[in-house]
Scaffold this motif. Structure first.
Motif, PDB file in Angstrom:
ATOM      1  N   ARG A 133     -65.275  28.450  78.363  1.00 20.25           N
ATOM      2  CA  ARG A 133     -64.594  27.887  79.091  1.00 20.25           C
ATOM      3  C   ARG A 133     -64.977  27.559  81.265  1.00 20.25           C
ATOM      4  NH1 ARG A 133     -58.641  29.222  81.695  1.00 20.25           N
ATOM      5  NH2 ARG A 133     -59.461  27.880  82.765  1.00 20.25           N
ATOM      6  N   ASP A 134     -64.342  26.487  81.501  1.00 29.11           N
ATOM      7  CA  ASP A 134     -64.686  26.754  82.323  1.00 29.11           C
ATOM      8  C   ASP A 134     -64.121  27.220  84.112  1.00 29.11           C
ATOM      9  OD1 ASP A 134     -67.153  24.187  81.409  1.00 29.11           O
ATOM     10  OD2 ASP A 134     -65.221  22.489  81.326  1.00 29.11           O
ATOM     11  N   SER A 135     -65.020  27.176  84.434  1.00 33.92           N
ATOM     12  CA  SER A 135     -64.209  27.838  86.464  1.00 33.92           C
ATOM     13  C   SER A 135     -62.771  26.999  86.585  1.00 33.92           C
ATOM     14  CB  SER A 135     -65.472  28.636  86.744  1.00 33.92           C
ATOM     15  OG  SER A 135     -65.756  29.519  86.414  1.00 33.92           O
ATOM     16  N   LYS A 143     -61.371  32.537  97.246  1.00 30.61           N
ATOM     17  CA  LYS A 143     -62.861  33.009  96.072  1.00 30.61           C
ATOM     18  C   LYS A 143     -63.805  33.736  96.640  1.00 30.61           C
ATOM     19  CE  LYS A 143     -67.842  30.786  95.753  1.00 30.61           C
ATOM     20  NZ  LYS A 143     -68.078  29.099  95.798  1.00 30.61           N
ATOM     21  N   GLU A 147     -64.762  36.951  93.801  1.00 26.60           N
ATOM     22  CA  GLU A 147     -65.947  37.239  93.325  1.00 26.60           C
ATOM     23  C   GLU A 147     -66.169  39.278  93.797  1.00 26.60           C
ATOM     24  OE1 GLU A 147     -68.437  36.468  92.541  1.00 26.60           O
ATOM     25  OE2 GLU A 147     -68.105  34.332  92.169  1.00 26.60           O
ATOM     26  N   LEU A 198     -58.103  33.595  86.278  1.00 23.28           N
ATOM     27  CA  LEU A 198     -58.321  33.567  87.568  1.00 23.28           C
ATOM     28  C   LEU A 198     -59.698  34.115  87.448  1.00 23.28           C
ATOM     29  CD1 LEU A 198     -59.731  31.443  90.022  1.00 23.28           C
ATOM     30  CD2 LEU A 198     -58.112  33.494  91.064  1.00 23.28           C
ATOM     31  N   SER A 201     -62.291  33.465  84.194  1.00 22.67           N
ATOM     32  CA  SER A 201     -62.693  31.760  84.275  1.00 22.67           C
ATOM     33  C   SER A 201     -63.780  31.988  84.742  1.00 22.67           C
ATOM     34  CB  SER A 201     -61.296  30.742  84.612  1.00 22.67           C
ATOM     35  OG  SER A 201     -61.502  31.118  86.073  1.00 22.67           O
ATOM     36  N   ILE A 202     -63.695  32.598  85.976  1.00 20.36           N
ATOM     37  CA  ILE A 202     -65.354  32.992  87.264  1.00 20.36           C
ATOM     38  C   ILE A 202     -66.069  33.456  86.184  1.00 20.36           C
ATOM     39  CG2 ILE A 202     -66.573  33.516  89.279  1.00 20.36           C
ATOM     40  CD1 ILE A 202     -63.459  33.605  90.465  1.00 20.36           C
ATOM     41  N   ALA A 203     -66.261  34.078  85.409  1.00 22.34           N
ATOM     42  CA  ALA A 203     -66.885  34.471  84.308  1.00 22.34           C
ATOM     43  C   ALA A 203     -66.881  34.602  82.575  1.00 22.34           C
ATOM     44  CB  ALA A 203     -66.621  36.106  83.802  1.00 22.34           C
ATOM     45  N   HIS A 204     -66.166  32.699  82.892  1.00 16.98           N
ATOM     46  CA  HIS A 204     -66.089  32.310  81.578  1.00 16.98           C
ATOM     47  C   HIS A 204     -65.486  32.972  80.111  1.00 16.98           C
ATOM     48  CE1 HIS A 204     -68.581  29.048  84.440  1.00 16.98           C
ATOM     49  NE2 HIS A 204     -69.582  30.353  84.191  1.00 16.98           N
TER      50      HIS A 204
END
Length: 508
Positions: A133-135, A143, A147, A198, A201-204
């Motif tokens: 999936r997209d981030s 952000k 991270e 969230l 999603s950053i990790a796809h």
């Protein structure tokens, strides 16, 4: 001879193996109950929907209902309402019911009712889902916080499964400042799910919300939120509060996705109340209901697929091999002398109507009188066919007389004597008289007593309800019995009675 022995052994092995395999498949794969008294749980779920309708406005209420996948079998589903139209739509693996009405006023109550069981659930269809999936766009302090959380999560995980579990544990750490920032002071389960999504999603890594109802009777509850992700092979379920993996067996998936359970147009203050209770049902009756209400076919080709009247006949017929097996053991191993193999079994079937005590008395009376008549006819030098005809007629008249006197004396059991196989009685009398002539009265008496003993034992075994149910439900057991009968066919050893006959030689 050696080739014949090998052929017989192979045949016995095939029959026994096939019988065991089919029976084991019915019990362990299809889940057919072994005993008639076995019961299974039924769950009755009521979802009560209440709301206030707006005056002079059309009402449209939509609610998610369970997708009814292979994990549970639905036996009944109903939508209870008054003056509402009902329709069901499917989308994205969910089902949604829509209640609609043109004009309603005041407080409204709607019901959704579901009855389901787990026992006869079919094979699970192959799971499918997204693996990428997209981030989700995120900027600024959020952000940086995300991270900062992802760095230790990556270090302490080895695959998608452990990555998600570690992410959930981190989000539930209330002392972490990064978590506090992302939660924004809202530590509710849906908000935690938003933060977990969230991070993933950053990790796809794709994630989906799953809303479940716990199968627990007499407890007020609301849908419970779980998370799931597809790893390319199957869905992985996670508790968003603890990171625990695996959806418990007592959870029923009600719907998936981010949408609320209810959406209402033309009304306000909508709420849903779930009520659950469990009950038990006879397992074989449940199997029949499951066959009728689903695409399951585990009883379709069984004897339960026959009409009920035919089933009752086969429940008697299918026990005849049990009676034959009893006679075989008594004769070949015990050495008991009877009038053939099938005569005791047929007499045992007659005992089903008269019961064993009354049946033995009637059999003894009719046979004794028939033998007396047959002995008298022997003096008239008649041929066999006329002689049998006279004996048969005499048996019919005797049965009628006994039934009449039984009725007058209030012995209604005597009326069932008319169900005795008259031809069998006639042939029994004829064969006993021949045995009397050829081998003497003592031997004829011994054979008659042996026949009654064998018939009584066969009757008692053939009328065990648990055994009747088992043979009728698992008829492949008869293949195992045939294998045993074939093995008995080569038995040439001593009978039990012969051991007593030759007891004197053993002393010498």
């Amino acid at each position: 001879m050696r080739a014949l022995t090998l052929h017989l052994k192979v045949l016995i092995f095939i029959l026994v193996t096939l019988g065991i395999a089919i029976t084991a498949y019915q019990i362990f794969i299809l889940g057919i109950p072994v005993t008639e008294d076995e019961t299974d749980d039924l769950w009755n779920i009521d979802a009560k929907v209440e709301f206030q309708a707006n005056a002079r406005e059309p009402v449209k209420l939509q609610m998610y209902v369970p997708p009814l996948n292979q994990e549970f079998v639905s036996l009944n589903e109903s939508f209870i309402s008054n003056n509402y139209g009902v329709s069901i739509n499917r989308a994205d693996g969910n089902r949604r019911v829509t209640w609609s009405a043109r004009r309603v006023n005041g407080n409204q109550t709607l019901y959704y009712r579901l009855v389901l069981t787990r026992r006869y659930s079919g094979e699970q269809t192959k799971a499918t889902g997204p693996i990428f999936r997209d981030s989700i766009p995120v900027e600024g302090a959020e952000k940086i916080a995300a991270e900062a959380l992802l760095s230790p999560i990556r270090q302490h995980s080895a695959d998608v499964e452990t990555f998600i579990s570690e992410a959930i544990k981190r989000v539930n750490n209330a002392n972490d400042d990064n978590v506090k920032l992302l939660l924004g002071g809202d530590s509710s389960t849906p908000n935690k799910a938003r933060v977990i999504e969230l991070l993933l999603s950053i990790a796809h890594v794709p994630m989906e919300r799953v809303h479940t109802v716990r199968l627990l009777a007499d407890m007020a509850q609301s849908p419970e939120l779980w998370l799931r992700s597809f790893n390319g092979d199957k869905w992985l379920y996670f508790n968003p509060e603890t990171g625990e993996q695996g959806l418990p067996k007592d959870r029923l998936i009600w719907w998936t996705g981010d949408d609320p359970l209810l959406t209402l147009e033309g009304g306000r203050n909508a709420q849903v109340t779930f009520t659950l209770n469990s009950s038990e049902m006879n397992a074989i009756r449940l199997a029949k209901l499951t066959d009728e209400n689903t695409d399951a076919d585990f009883l379709e080709y069984s004897l339960y697929g026959l009409p009920l009247q035919t089933q009752q006949t086969y429940q008697i017929m299918i026990m005849i091999p049990i009676g034959v097996l009893v006679i075989l053991i008594l004769r070949n191993l015990g050495g008991l002398q009877t009038l053939g193999t099938f005569t005791p079994v047929l007499i045992a079937l007659a005992f089903r109507e008269t019961q064993i005590g009354f049946g033995i008395i009637l059999f003894t009376i009719i046979t004794a009188l028939g033998l007396s008549l047959r002995s008298y006819l022997e003096h008239l030098k008649l041929q066999m066919l006329p002689r049998l005809s006279v004996v048969l007629t005499f048996v019919v008249v005797l049965i009628a007389v006994i039934s009449l006197f039984s009725h007058k004396l209030g012995l209604e059991r005597g009326l069932s004597v008319s169900l005795f196989p008259m031809v069998i009685l006639t042939m029994t009398i004829e064969r006993l008289s021949i045995t009397w002539e050829e081998r003497g009265g003592g031997h004829a008496f011994k054979v008659a007593v042996g026949t009654l003993i064998a018939a009584a034992l066969a009757f008692m075994l053939m009328n065990i309800p648990e055994l009747t149910y088992f043979i009728f439900t698992f008829p492949a057991v008869l293949l195992i019995m045939v294998g045993f009968m074939l093995a008995m066919g080569r038995y040439r050893g001593y009978r039990l009675t012969e051991l007593f006959r030759f007891k004197a030689f053993l002393k010498d």
